[in-house]
Enzyme design. Structure first.
Site, short mmCIF file in Angstrom:
data_model
loop_
_atom_site.label_atom_id
_atom_site.label_comp_id
_atom_site.label_asym_id
_atom_site.label_seq_id
_atom_site.Cartn_x
_atom_site.Cartn_y
_atom_site.Cartn_z
N HIS A 167 1.42 -0.77 0.37
CA HIS A 167 0.25 0.27 -0.30
C HIS A 167 0.52 0.96 0.03
O HIS A 167 1.80 1.51 0.96
CB HIS A 167 -1.35 -0.08 1.74
N GLU A 170 2.33 3.38 2.44
CA GLU A 170 2.39 2.88 4.19
C GLU A 170 4.33 2.73 4.09
O GLU A 170 4.72 1.72 4.38
CB GLU A 170 1.87 1.95 4.23
N ARG A 227 -3.17 4.84 -1.30
CA ARG A 227 -3.04 3.49 -1.12
C ARG A 227 -3.56 2.53 -2.27
O ARG A 227 -1.85 1.41 -2.32
CB ARG A 227 -4.14 2.64 -0.16
N HIS A 297 3.30 -3.63 7.02
CA HIS A 297 2.18 -3.14 6.32
C HIS A 297 2.16 -2.20 7.90
O HIS A 297 2.38 -2.09 8.83
CB HIS A 297 0.47 -3.47 6.33
N GLU A 378 1.19 -5.75 11.70
CA GLU A 378 1.51 -3.76 11.13
C GLU A 378 2.13 -2.51 11.96
O GLU A 378 1.60 -2.81 13.42
CB GLU A 378 -0.25 -3.74 11.78
ZN LIG Z 1 -1.17 -1.73 4.09
#
Ligand SMILES: [Zn+2]
Ligand SMILES: *[C@@H]1O[C@H](CO)[C@@H](O)[C@H](O)[C@H]1NC(C)=O
Ligand SMILES: *[C@@H]1O[C@H](CO)[C@@H](O)[C@H](O)[C@H]1NC(C)=O
Ligand SMILES: *[C@@H]1O[C@H](CO)[C@@H](O)[C@H](O)[C@H]1NC(C)=O
Ligand SMILES: *[C@@H]1O[C@H](CO)[C@@H](O)[C@H](O)[C@H]1NC(C)=O
Length: 417
Positions: A167, A170, A227, A297, A378
């Site tokens: 994405h 990020e 994104r 991510h 994440e």
């Molecule tokens: Zn992501």
């Protein structure tokens, strides 16, 4: 509505209305009914983060009041946690446009600089190893998707796969991946953990899975929150596909939108995007030689593992036969990360830990390519724009997680698979 957020984002900068700005609203649901209401927002708004007790929603200063009054009517608590995201983006943009001539491991770097640094690392390979940079495929806009390999050039050696920035916005994930590469490069025969992880495994690192999206977020201030990829869709006003909803794993089922204007648009068919195809091909080629895929991510402090989708036979989150084993490894990773700065990291299958989503790359890796362990960490942060001082702590956390997860995998109880 999402459409209009981006539209307003653009005109926000082009027009004279300087008071129009991006804001981040945190919403704190307490009941399932409230959560259900907030889930509906995802169709029309850019929801950056969601958990049982918190949703982060991107809004413009002119449409935030509508949502605030709607929340108030329902008695749902909320707070504006960032009243001017444009200010942060502008600061970042100005800092980064000071055009340093070198790659900075403690700041964010543009794609040109990233690709150059990969070549440099390969040219200074650790003694006794073979380093290479190759392109595993091309993006929609014909950018190479580059991979750095640190290997022993022995057939069928086990490998660790690390990727970042699927994405576009990020950025912290790409910066974290470079710190990991540098740590490996600088500490062979210095740090016993690094030595052992290099002696046992090849490393495949793809610091930017989505080069088009990444370039786009660097282009100008108003693109920073992008994104998706840069695919042209059936609705030309809404380009881009969410590459982490496009993979050939339960594609088009739960938690992925069929609306090109959605942030979670799944694409026109499974693996419709060249980026997805490139990754899938590599995953399939390497298959079970990969002991673990780590796909970084942002954000939220989670260590997520497969699977992400709803099983349409049971209408519940799909649980693999080895769910207990993969959770054991995720627990080892998340526990190790928590110790670094005494933080909280949630862990578990993506579907039940955050929300259902289909077409995820790591689900494909496990389900279709036979990679036994896959993780989506994440990373830390409460925004996609974070100060560069977050890069080192993010590296320390993710490195601790990787080391602990591999150690746990190596100690797999010799039970069934
Ligand atoms: Zn992501
Ligand atoms: C500018 O934005 C403000 C704040 O969102 C809004 O109240 C105002 O009506 C806008 N003015 C114009 C001329 O669009
Ligand atoms: C990318 O960053 C480098 C510094 O690392 C700078 O010299 C170069 O001008 C930048 N390139 C672009 C296209 O912005
Ligand atoms: C991006 O979208 C284009 C247009 O749909 C698509 O062809 C391409 O495969 C996708 N990749 C990206 C990054 O958009
Ligand atoms: C859902 O069920 C249909 C038919 O019942 C099947 O074809 C499809 O593959 C299933 N999808 C998933 C993700 O299991």
């Amino acid at each position: 509505m999402l459409n209009s957020i981006f539209f307003m984002l653009f005109i926000g900068w082009a027009s004279a209305n300087v008071s129009e700005r991006l804001q981040l609203l945190q919403v704190y649901p307490q009941t399932d009914e409230e959560r259900f209401y907030l889930e509906q927002l995802k169709e029309e708004h850019d929801v950056w983060y969601s958990s049982e007790d918190r949703y982060d929603v991107l809004l413009t200063s002119s449409n935030i009041n509508w949502l605030l009054s709607s929340l108030q009517k329902r008695g749902i608590a909320s707070a504006i946690v960032n009243d001017d995201l444009d200010r942060d983006i502008k600061e970042e943009f100005e800092r980064l446009s000071k055009n340093e001539l070198f790659f900075d491991y403690d700041d964010f770097n543009n794609l040109t600089s990233i690709y150059k640094e990969m070549d440099k690392i390969a040219a200074k390979c650790i003694a006794g190893f073979v380093c290479s940079v190759d392109s595993i495929g091309s993006s929609v806009e014909k950018q190479p998707i580059k991979r750095l390999k640190i290997s022993k050039n022995v057939a069928n050696r086990k490998a660790v796969w690390l990727d970042a920035t699927t994405h576009a916005r990020e950025w912290l994930t790409t910066a974290t991946s470079f710190k990991i590469i540098k740590h490996l490069q600088d500490n062979y025969k210095v740090d016993s953990t690094v030595t052992s992880l290099l002696d046992k495994y090849d490393w495949h690192v793809i610091p930017v899975v989505n080069p088009d999206g990444y370039l786009y977020t660097w282009e100008k201030i108003s693109n920073r929150m992008w994104r998706k990829n840069r695919s042209i869709n059936s609705k030309p006003t809404c380009p881009g596909v969410d590459l982490n909803r496009n993979a050939d794993s339960a594609w088009g089922t739960s938690g992925a939108s069929s609306d090109p204007c959605s942030e979670t648009y799944r694409g026109s068919s499974a693996a419709s995007e060249p980026e997805t195809q490139a990754l899938q091909k590599q995953m399939k080629t390497l298959g079970s030689n990969i002991i673990e895929i780590i796909s970084l991510h942002a954000y939220g402090q989670y260590w997520l593992i497969p699977y992400g989708y709803i099983d349409n036979a049971t209408n519940a989150c799909y649980a693999a036969p080895d769910a207990a084993e993969t959770l054991r490894v995720a627990n080892a990773a998340a526990n190790a990360i928590e110790k670094v700065y005494n933080t909280k990291w949630k862990r578990g299958p993506s579907c039940s830990t955050i929300y259902p989503a289909s077409g995820r790359m790591t689900d494909y890796a496990k389900e279709k390519a036979g990679v036994p362990y896959a993780a989506v960490p994440e990373v830390r942060g409460k925004n996609f724009v974070v100060p560069p001082s977050e890069i080192e702590p993010s590296f320390r956390e993710i490195w601790a997680g990787i080391v602990a997860s591999i150690a746990a995998i190596e100690k797999k109880p010799n039970a069934s698979h």
